[in-house]
Enzyme design. Structure first.
Site, short mmCIF file in Angstrom:
data_model
loop_
_atom_site.label_atom_id
_atom_site.label_comp_id
_atom_site.label_asym_id
_atom_site.label_seq_id
_atom_site.Cartn_x
_atom_site.Cartn_y
_atom_site.Cartn_z
N LEU A 107 -13.36 -0.04 4.82
CA LEU A 107 -12.78 -1.23 4.20
C LEU A 107 -11.29 -1.15 4.46
O LEU A 107 -10.69 -0.07 4.33
CB LEU A 107 -13.06 -1.26 2.70
CG LEU A 107 -14.52 -1.43 2.26
CD1 LEU A 107 -14.63 -1.35 0.74
CD2 LEU A 107 -15.10 -2.73 2.76
N ASP A 108 -10.66 -2.28 4.81
CA ASP A 108 -9.23 -2.20 5.11
C ASP A 108 -8.43 -1.94 3.84
O ASP A 108 -8.94 -2.03 2.72
CB ASP A 108 -8.75 -3.44 5.87
CG ASP A 108 -8.76 -4.71 5.03
OD1 ASP A 108 -8.25 -4.69 3.91
OD2 ASP A 108 -9.28 -5.74 5.52
N VAL A 109 -7.16 -1.63 4.02
CA VAL A 109 -6.33 -1.14 2.93
C VAL A 109 -6.23 -2.14 1.77
O VAL A 109 -6.12 -1.75 0.60
CB VAL A 109 -4.93 -0.76 3.46
CG1 VAL A 109 -4.18 -1.99 3.96
CG2 VAL A 109 -4.11 -0.01 2.40
#
Length: 313
Positions: A107-109
């Site tokens: 999952l991106d930041v």
């Protein structure tokens, strides 16, 4: 019993079988000091090295498949180490002996929600492979007006820089003003795909939360930054969904009081981590202030009603 070398390395979380076959062909893998070749079979108890680094491997019969459901907060990166020093999703996970946690995708930041981890690299690789079509559900808040034509384009498919992308379902969940919540599902895990699909329609995504992976829901009793180990039936659901044999053992406590105690310990660990990891005056991943607290003002003394008020000159 022997297995293909790339299968043993995949179970250890060193990559997909295709990636590992390429590494073997390039001469980057050795077994007991000899450069490996495609077709080599091993028991998993040999000394195996990739790019000179020894890999901890185990025979399939010796590995217990464990799976964690992690509630990822915003602000954490989905890598083991970050060159910028940001907190990672691996920082808070329980320690293991003779194994390591492997993330099922990323999952991106700026995305929060459900992220799965497992000790079985083969399970992780199969869950991530698009041919198994495991659907993911996200709650997404977008800024702007969404019309029916836009929804139909997103369901039919739009061209992104890495190929066609689309949502399988889009369901409106309410909102206020220009902010609207939708629940969307898709069967791929391409980089930032949910955000890029909305951005292709000139919509800005202001919040993104993964709430489901297959039939596995984001646990409601797990705080952000906390984790919950899956019971045997959920582990075997995931294994069955990708064609792996069922697991027979688990480390999860089935006793309710012990389970409650474990969740309490997880919440305490999350609070300790938040107070220990500081970044720019905030707790990493939570946004809560860790700056110096002001000393509370002393309570005012009640005035005696018979006493005359003092007159300031």
């Amino acid at each position: 019993m022997t297995e293909k070398l790339q299968k043993v390395l995949a179970r250890a979380g060193r990559g997909s079988r295709r990636e590992l076959e390429a590494m073997i062909s390039q001469g980057r893998v050795s077994v007991d000091g000899k450069v490996a070749v495609l077709g080599d079979r091993v028991t998993g108890r040999e000394q195996i090295r990739v790019d000179g680094h020894q890999i901890e491997t185990q025979a399939e019969a010796d590995v217990m498949c464990r799976v964690l459901a992690y509630h990822k907060p915003e602000g954490e990166v989905s890598t083991r180490k970050d060159p910028e020093g940001r907190p990672t999703v691996f920082d808070r996970l329980p320690k293991l002996q003779g194994a390591r946690w492997i993330s099922v995708g990323r999952l991106d930041v700026n995305t929060s929600g459900l992220l799965l981890f497992t000790t079985d690299g083969e399970l992780a690789n199969r869950l991530m492979h698009p041919r198994h079509e495991i659907d993911r559900e996200y709650a997404v808040r977008v800024f702007g007006e969404v019309d029916q034509a836009m929804v139909q384009r997103l369901l039919k498919g739009v061209m992104l820089e890495d190929g066609m992308g689309k949502f399988d379902t889009i369901k409106y969940s309410g909102g206020e003003g220009m902010n609207h919540w939708f629940h969307v599902t898709l069967k791929e895990g391409r980089n930032r795909e949910v955000r890029r699909l909305w951005e292709s329609q000139e919509m800005q995504v202001s919040r993104l939360i993964r709430v489901r992976y297959g039939k596995i829901l984001l646990p409601k009793d797990v705080p952000r930054g906390g984790w919950s180990e899956m019971p045997l039936d959920q582990v075997n659901y995931l294994r069955g969904a990708v064609g792996l044999t069922a697991e027979k053992e688990t480390k999860v406590e089935v006793d309710a009081p012990k389970r409650h105690k474990q969740l309490t310990q997880i919440r305490k660990a999350v609070r300790r981590h938040n107070t220990r990891v500081k970044s720019g005056g905030t707790n990493a991943g939570t946004g809560a202030s860790t700056g110096p607290k002001k000393k509370p003002a002393a309570p005012k003394r009640a005035r005696n009603p018979k006493q005359k008020p003092k007159t300031r000159l």
